[in-house]
Design a protein around this motif. Structure first.
Motif, PDB file in Angstrom:
ATOM      1  N   CYS A 114       6.495 -10.065 -11.111  1.00 16.29           N
ATOM      2  CA  CYS A 114       7.006 -10.955 -12.260  1.00 16.29           C
ATOM      3  C   CYS A 114       6.514 -12.197 -10.806  1.00 16.29           C
ATOM      4  O   CYS A 114       6.706 -13.765 -11.854  1.00 16.29           O
ATOM      5  CB  CYS A 114       8.574 -10.625 -12.094  1.00 16.29           C
ATOM      6  N   SER A 115       6.641 -12.251  -9.891  1.00 19.31           N
ATOM      7  CA  SER A 115       6.757 -13.194  -8.821  1.00 19.31           C
ATOM      8  C   SER A 115       5.932 -14.766  -8.929  1.00 19.31           C
ATOM      9  O   SER A 115       5.610 -15.776  -8.815  1.00 19.31           O
ATOM     10  CB  SER A 115       7.487 -13.386  -7.645  1.00 19.31           C
ATOM     11  N   GLN A 116       4.560 -13.769  -9.152  1.00 17.91           N
ATOM     12  CA  GLN A 116       3.377 -13.747  -9.553  1.00 17.91           C
ATOM     13  C   GLN A 116       2.470 -14.528  -8.317  1.00 17.91           C
ATOM     14  O   GLN A 116       1.591 -15.929  -8.470  1.00 17.91           O
ATOM     15  CB  GLN A 116       3.270 -14.891 -10.718  1.00 17.91           C
ATOM     16  N   VAL A 117       3.462 -14.490  -6.951  1.00 18.22           N
ATOM     17  CA  VAL A 117       2.679 -15.355  -5.785  1.00 18.22           C
ATOM     18  C   VAL A 117       1.365 -14.854  -5.845  1.00 18.22           C
ATOM     19  O   VAL A 117       0.605 -15.508  -5.452  1.00 18.22           O
ATOM     20  CB  VAL A 117       3.643 -14.342  -4.517  1.00 18.22           C
ATOM     21  N   ASN A 118       0.775 -13.300  -5.955  1.00 22.43           N
ATOM     22  CA  ASN A 118      -0.342 -12.469  -5.515  1.00 22.43           C
ATOM     23  C   ASN A 118      -0.624 -11.538  -5.940  1.00 22.43           C
ATOM     24  O   ASN A 118      -0.320 -10.548  -5.100  1.00 22.43           O
ATOM     25  CB  ASN A 118      -0.362 -12.674  -4.354  1.00 22.43           C
ATOM     26  N   ASN A 119      -0.693 -11.481  -7.135  1.00 21.67           N
ATOM     27  CA  ASN A 119      -1.173 -10.455  -8.214  1.00 21.67           C
ATOM     28  C   ASN A 119      -2.629 -10.166  -8.327  1.00 21.67           C
ATOM     29  O   ASN A 119      -2.709  -8.387  -8.150  1.00 21.67           O
ATOM     30  CB  ASN A 119      -0.798 -10.209  -9.671  1.00 21.67           C
ATOM     31  N   ALA A 120      -3.246 -10.724  -7.632  1.00 21.29           N
ATOM     32  CA  ALA A 120      -4.677 -10.283  -7.571  1.00 21.29           C
ATOM     33  C   ALA A 120      -4.748  -8.957  -6.540  1.00 21.29           C
ATOM     34  O   ALA A 120      -5.506  -8.500  -6.608  1.00 21.29           O
ATOM     35  CB  ALA A 120      -5.439 -11.995  -7.334  1.00 21.29           C
ATOM     36  N   LEU A 121      -3.927  -9.448  -5.368  1.00 19.84           N
ATOM     37  CA  LEU A 121      -3.904  -8.490  -3.919  1.00 19.84           C
ATOM     38  C   LEU A 121      -3.834  -6.753  -4.448  1.00 19.84           C
ATOM     39  O   LEU A 121      -4.326  -6.501  -3.878  1.00 19.84           O
ATOM     40  CB  LEU A 121      -3.119  -8.851  -2.831  1.00 19.84           C
ATOM     41  N   LEU A 122      -2.491  -6.805  -5.331  1.00 22.89           N
ATOM     42  CA  LEU A 122      -2.234  -6.263  -5.717  1.00 22.89           C
ATOM     43  C   LEU A 122      -3.303  -5.035  -6.825  1.00 22.89           C
ATOM     44  O   LEU A 122      -3.412  -4.076  -5.901  1.00 22.89           O
ATOM     45  CB  LEU A 122      -0.705  -5.708  -6.523  1.00 22.89           C
ATOM     46  N   ILE A 123      -3.631  -5.755  -7.223  1.00 22.89           N
ATOM     47  CA  ILE A 123      -5.082  -5.347  -7.830  1.00 22.89           C
ATOM     48  C   ILE A 123      -5.673  -4.623  -7.441  1.00 22.89           C
ATOM     49  O   ILE A 123      -6.179  -4.229  -7.490  1.00 22.89           O
ATOM     50  CB  ILE A 123      -5.093  -5.948  -9.549  1.00 22.89           C
ATOM     51  N   THR A 124      -6.061  -5.691  -6.680  1.00 20.73           N
ATOM     52  CA  THR A 124      -7.290  -4.911  -5.829  1.00 20.73           C
ATOM     53  C   THR A 124      -6.750  -3.594  -4.695  1.00 20.73           C
ATOM     54  O   THR A 124      -7.758  -2.942  -4.403  1.00 20.73           O
ATOM     55  CB  THR A 124      -8.048  -6.181  -4.281  1.00 20.73           C
ATOM     56  N   HIS A 125      -5.904  -3.160  -4.398  1.00 20.75           N
ATOM     57  CA  HIS A 125      -4.573  -1.978  -4.138  1.00 20.75           C
ATOM     58  C   HIS A 125      -5.270  -1.158  -4.800  1.00 20.75           C
ATOM     59  O   HIS A 125      -4.579  -0.025  -4.328  1.00 20.75           O
ATOM     60  CB  HIS A 125      -3.554  -2.735  -3.506  1.00 20.75           C
ATOM     61  N   GLY A 126      -4.827  -1.683  -6.232  1.00 16.75           N
ATOM     62  CA  GLY A 126      -4.977  -0.061  -7.070  1.00 16.75           C
ATOM     63  C   GLY A 126      -3.990   0.107  -7.733  1.00 16.75           C
ATOM     64  O   GLY A 126      -3.534   1.114  -7.800  1.00 16.75           O
ATOM     65  N   ALA A 127      -3.338  -1.468  -8.004  1.00 12.67           N
ATOM     66  CA  ALA A 127      -2.195  -0.750  -8.857  1.00 12.67           C
ATOM     67  C   ALA A 127      -2.354  -0.859 -10.314  1.00 12.67           C
ATOM     68  O   ALA A 127      -1.349  -0.272 -10.721  1.00 12.67           O
ATOM     69  CB  ALA A 127      -1.084  -2.739  -8.492  1.00 12.67           C
ATOM     70  N   GLN A 183       0.822  -1.019  -0.095  1.00  9.08           N
ATOM     71  CA  GLN A 183      -0.237   0.082  -0.133  1.00  9.08           C
ATOM     72  C   GLN A 183       1.033   1.240  -0.054  1.00  9.08           C
ATOM     73  O   GLN A 183       0.843   2.509  -1.066  1.00  9.08           O
ATOM     74  CB  GLN A 183      -0.922   0.020   1.405  1.00  9.08           C
ATOM     75  N   HIS A 184       2.310   1.266   0.735  1.00  6.61           N
ATOM     76  CA  HIS A 184       2.623   2.226   1.156  1.00  6.61           C
ATOM     77  C   HIS A 184       3.779   2.436  -0.738  1.00  6.61           C
ATOM     78  O   HIS A 184       4.007   3.861  -1.224  1.00  6.61           O
ATOM     79  CB  HIS A 184       3.684   2.433   1.672  1.00  6.61           C
ATOM     80  N   MET A 185       3.846   1.456  -1.289  1.00  8.86           N
ATOM     81  CA  MET A 185       4.462   1.189  -2.336  1.00  8.86           C
ATOM     82  C   MET A 185       3.738   2.213  -3.648  1.00  8.86           C
ATOM     83  O   MET A 185       4.258   3.043  -3.898  1.00  8.86           O
ATOM     84  CB  MET A 185       5.330   0.266  -2.743  1.00  8.86           C
ATOM     85  N   LEU A 186       2.776   1.897  -3.235  1.00  6.80           N
ATOM     86  CA  LEU A 186       1.031   2.561  -4.391  1.00  6.80           C
ATOM     87  C   LEU A 186       1.595   3.489  -3.948  1.00  6.80           C
ATOM     88  O   LEU A 186       1.208   4.587  -4.914  1.00  6.80           O
ATOM     89  CB  LEU A 186       0.657   1.688  -4.134  1.00  6.80           C
ATOM     90  N   ARG A 187       1.464   4.103  -2.514  1.00  7.09           N
ATOM     91  CA  ARG A 187       1.005   5.890  -2.184  1.00  7.09           C
ATOM     92  C   ARG A 187       2.744   6.145  -3.215  1.00  7.09           C
ATOM     93  O   ARG A 187       2.464   7.117  -3.391  1.00  7.09           O
ATOM     94  CB  ARG A 187       0.849   5.671  -1.017  1.00  7.09           C
ATOM     95  N   LEU A 188       3.504   5.885  -2.924  1.00  3.83           N
ATOM     96  CA  LEU A 188       4.377   7.369  -3.847  1.00  3.83           C
ATOM     97  C   LEU A 188       5.335   7.265  -4.847  1.00  3.83           C
ATOM     98  O   LEU A 188       5.581   7.581  -5.342  1.00  3.83           O
ATOM     99  CB  LEU A 188       5.960   5.988  -2.427  1.00  3.83           C
ATOM    100  N   GLY A 248     -10.372  -4.304 -13.691  1.00  8.10           N
ATOM    101  CA  GLY A 248      -8.820  -4.108 -14.556  1.00  8.10           C
ATOM    102  C   GLY A 248      -8.441  -3.404 -15.851  1.00  8.10           C
ATOM    103  O   GLY A 248      -8.858  -2.171 -15.195  1.00  8.10           O
ATOM    104  N   GLN A 249      -8.564  -3.219 -16.859  1.00  3.21           N
ATOM    105  CA  GLN A 249      -8.934  -2.408 -17.997  1.00  3.21           C
ATOM    106  C   GLN A 249      -9.659  -1.558 -18.227  1.00  3.21           C
ATOM    107  O   GLN A 249      -9.155  -0.257 -18.475  1.00  3.21           O
ATOM    108  CB  GLN A 249      -8.958  -4.182 -19.141  1.00  3.21           C
ATOM    109  N   MET A 250     -10.622  -1.386 -17.263  1.00  4.20           N
ATOM    110  CA  MET A 250     -11.627   0.098 -16.987  1.00  4.20           C
ATOM    111  C   MET A 250     -11.126   0.939 -16.412  1.00  4.20           C
ATOM    112  O   MET A 250     -11.211   1.894 -16.959  1.00  4.20           O
ATOM    113  CB  MET A 250     -13.241  -0.483 -16.486  1.00  4.20           C
ATOM    114  N   GLN A 251      -9.845   0.675 -15.650  1.00  6.36           N
ATOM    115  CA  GLN A 251      -9.441   1.414 -14.335  1.00  6.36           C
ATOM    116  C   GLN A 251      -8.471   2.279 -15.313  1.00  6.36           C
ATOM    117  O   GLN A 251      -8.193   3.470 -15.075  1.00  6.36           O
ATOM    118  CB  GLN A 251      -8.523   0.632 -13.345  1.00  6.36           C
ATOM    119  N   LEU A 259       2.504  -3.011 -15.813  1.00  2.00           N
ATOM    120  CA  LEU A 259       1.543  -2.789 -16.169  1.00  2.00           C
ATOM    121  C   LEU A 259       1.116  -3.733 -17.135  1.00  2.00           C
ATOM    122  O   LEU A 259      -0.028  -4.481 -17.407  1.00  2.00           O
ATOM    123  CB  LEU A 259       0.985  -1.502 -17.339  1.00  2.00           C
ATOM    124  N   SER A 260       2.098  -3.891 -18.277  1.00  2.00           N
ATOM    125  CA  SER A 260       2.232  -5.361 -18.647  1.00  2.00           C
ATOM    126  C   SER A 260       1.990  -6.665 -18.461  1.00  2.00           C
ATOM    127  O   SER A 260       1.054  -7.714 -19.056  1.00  2.00           O
ATOM    128  CB  SER A 260       3.411  -5.764 -19.865  1.00  2.00           C
TER     129      SER A 260
END
Length: 490
Positions: free
Chosen positions: A265-278, A236-241, A326-329, A312-313
Motif C-alpha cells: 500500500c505504501s507503493q514505495v517499490n512494489n516492483a521489487l516485491l514482484i521480482t522477488h516472486g510476490a 524474502q523471508h516474509m514471502l518464504r513464510l 506477472g499475470q501469467m504467474q 494481490l489486488s
C-alpha cells in the motif's frame, strides 16, 4: 416519449474509453481508501498462574514504592520475584499505571531490574513493562521510552519466551509513540527484526510479524521505514513464510500477510516485491486456501484470506506486473476458479469478505482478456450474478467485473447476451442506490454498443420503463437519456 424518440437515432452515449476512464478513477479512489484502513492495535500477552488469575489489585504510591524496594533489595530472589509479580498485577489497572509513571525513580528502578543479571527478575520486569505498554493512555506508554533500547538489545538473546515478550512490548510502544520510533530507528530496529525472522520458534515469528506490522503502519513509514525494510532481507523471508505447504503456520502467515499488505500500500517499490516472486507466492497461497475451505470449515480462515486478497489486488494495479509477466504467474483459470470457491464459501460464512474477493476479480479482469476468457470458459457468469442481491457494494463490484468483460469487445459480449444477464439488469434498475443504477447503465451501454440486438430485447422486457423511473435523478438523467436513445437505435 415514444413519439418523441421514434426513428433511427445515432448513439450519443459515452464511448468505451470514457467508461473505462470513469471506472479507473473510482478504482483509484477505492484503492486510496483501502490503503488508509489500517489495523493499529495493541496486544496483551499474559501467562498467569491459576492462583494469580483472580487478583484485582490497585496499588497506591506507598505500595508501589514498597514493591520496588523489595524487588531491588530483597534478601531472597523468590521474595524479589514475588514483589515484581505483585507490581505487575497492580499495573494491569490504569490507576496504578498513572501513579507509577508519576512516581520519581520508578521507571529507572524497573529498567535496572530489566538489565539485572538474574533471568527471573528480568522476565518479571519485562512483564511489568508489557503491562505498561498496553495502557490506554499514551503518556503511560511514552514513559517506557528509557526501556526500549534494552528491549531492542534483548531481541538477540537466547530465550524465545523473553524475545516474544520483548517483541509484543515493542509492537505496543511503536504504534503509540513517534518518540519511540524516532529512538529505535537509528538504533537498528529494522536489522534487529530482520535477524529475528530467521528464528525457528513460531511464537517468536508471530510476535515479530505483529511488531513489524505496527512499525509499517506509522505515518512516516513510506519515507523513513519501508525503504529500510525493502533494503533488508525481510521481504524474502516474509514471502518464504507465506509459501503454502506443510510448514505454513496460519498465525505466522496472517501477521506477515498484513505486513506485506502495508508495504504494498505504501507503493514505495512494489516492483521489487514482484521480482522477488510476490505474485506467484500469493497466487499459490490463494489456491491453497481454496483447497483448505473445501477440506474443512476453519472459522479463522478469513484472517489470512483478507490480506491475501488485498495484496494481490494492489499488486495487480502496478505497471511492473506486465513488465515481468506477472499475470501469467497467476495461472489464469486456476486463480479464477480458486477465487470463486472462496467467494462461495464466504457467501455463507463471512459475507463481509465478498467485496474483497470481487475487488481482486475486478483487478484481474480489468486489463486482461485472458482472465475474462477464463471467467467465460468456466461458466462463472451465472454464479457471479447470484451475488448481486447480497448488498449494494457487492452489486456494484459484480457489475464492474461484467463491464470489464463487456468492454473487451463483441466476442465477449456474445457470451453475456443472450443469457441470464437481462433479467438481472432489469432487477438492478429497480434499486434506489445510484451507484448500482449507474454501473448498470454502463454495462447496458457497453452491451448496446457491441450487441445492438440486445437493445431490442431490453425494450421488449420493459427496460425502457425501468430507465424512465430514474429520469428525475439529476446525476443519472443525462446518462439515462443517452441510453434510451441507444436502446431505440434501429
Amino acid at each position: 416519449m415514444w413519439n418523441r424518440l421514434q426513428g433511427r437515432l445515432r448513439p450519443v452515449g459515452c464511448g468505451v474509453e470514457e467508461l473505462r476512464c470513469r471506472r479507473r478513477e473510482r478504482e483509484a479512489a477505492l484503492r486510496k481508501a483501502r490503503r488508509e484502513q489500517q489495523l493499529v492495535s495493541k496486544r496483551l500477552v499474559r501467562d498467569n498462574a491459576p492462583e494469580e488469575a483472580e487478583v484485582d489489585l490497585i496499588l497506591g504510591e506507598a505500595e508501589i514504592q514498597q514493591f520496588l524496594r523489595l524487588a531491588q533489595r530483597g534478601t531472597e530472589e523468590k521474595e524479589r520475584e514475588r514483589a515484581l509479580v505483585s507490581l505487575r498485577q497492580g499495573l494491569q489497572h490504569l490507576e496504578t499505571q498513572q501513579i507509577f509513571i508519576r512516581l520519581e525513580g520508578s521507571m529507572r528502578t524497573l529498567v535496572g531490574l530489566l538489565t539485572s543479571n538474574q533471568a527471573l527478575l528480568q522476565l518479571e520486569a519485562a512483564r511489568c513493562l508489557h503491562e505498561l505498554s498496553h495502557s490506554e493512555q499514551s503518556a503511560v506508554a511514552e514513559a517506557c521510552l528509557p526501556a526500549t533500547s534494552y528491549l531492542l538489545t534483548y531481541l538477540s538473546g537466547h530465550s524465545s519466551d523473553f524475545i516474544e515478550l520483548c517483541l509484543y512490548t515493542l509492537g505496543n510502544l511503536i504504534v503509540e509513540s513517534e518518540a519511540v520510533r524516532s529512538q529505535l530507528l537509528p538504533q537498528g530496529i529494522v536489522p534487529a527484526l530482520a535477524a529475528c525472522i530467521q528464528s525457528s520458534h513460531l511464537t517468536v515469528l508471530e510476535a515479530l510479524g505483529y511488531a513489524l506490522s505496527q512499525l509499517l503502519q506509522a505515518k512516516e513509514a513510506p519515507e523513513k521505514i519501508i525503504p529500510s525494510v525493502l533494503g533488508s532481507t525481510l521481504p524474502q523471508h516474509m514471502l518464504r513464510l507465506l509459501q503454502p505447504g506443510p510448514k505454513l503456520n496460519p498465525g505466522v502467515a496472517v501477521e506477515f500477510a498484513w505486513c506485506l499488505h502495508y508495504i504494498i500500500c505504501s507503493q514505495v517499490n512494489n516492483a521489487l516485491l514482484i521480482t522477488h516472486g510476490a505474485l506467484s507466492t500469493l497466487g499459490l497461497l490463494l489456491l491453497d486456501l481454496a483447497g483448505a475451505v473445501q477440506r474443512s470449515e476453519d472459522a479463522g480462515l478469513e484472517l489470512l484470506v483478507c490480506p491475501v486478497f488485498r495484496c494481490l489486488s494492489n499488486l495487480l494495479t502496478e505497471t511492473a506486473v506486465e513488465a515481468v509477466g506477472g499475470q501469467m504467474q497467476l495461472r489464469d483459470e486456476r486463480v479464477v476458479a480458486a477465487l470463486f470457491i472462496l467467494l462461495q464459501f464466504f457467501l455463507q460464512k463471512q459475507p463481509s469478505l465478498l467485496p474483497e474477493g470481487l475487488w481482486l476479480l475486478n483487478n484481474l479482469t480489468a486489463n486482461s482478456p485472458s482472465f475474462c476468457t477464463s471467467l467465460l470458459s468456466l461458466d462463472l457468469i451465472e454464479p457471479l450474478l447470484q451475488l448481486l442481491p447480497v448488498s449494494n457494494v457487492v452489486s456494484v463490484l459484480v457489475l464492474t467485473v461484467l463491464c470489464n468483460v463487456a468492454e473487451k469487445g463483441p466476442a465477449y459480449c456474445e457470451h453475456l447476451w443472450p443469457g441470464p444477464l437481462l433479467p438481472s439488469l432489469l432487477d438492478m434498475l429497480t434499486f434506489s442506490d445510484t451507484d448500482v443504477i449507474g454501473q448498470s447503465l454502463e454495462l447496458l451501454q457497453l452491451l448496446f454498443l457491441y450487441r445492438p440486438e440486445a437493445a431490442q430485447a431490453f425494450l421488449q422486457q420493459s427496460g425502457l420503463q425501468a430507465l424512465e423511473r430514474h429520469e428525475e435523478e439529476a446525476q443519472l438523467q443525462e446518462r439515462v437519456h443517452a441510453l434510451q436513445r441507444t436502446a431505440l437505435h434501429g
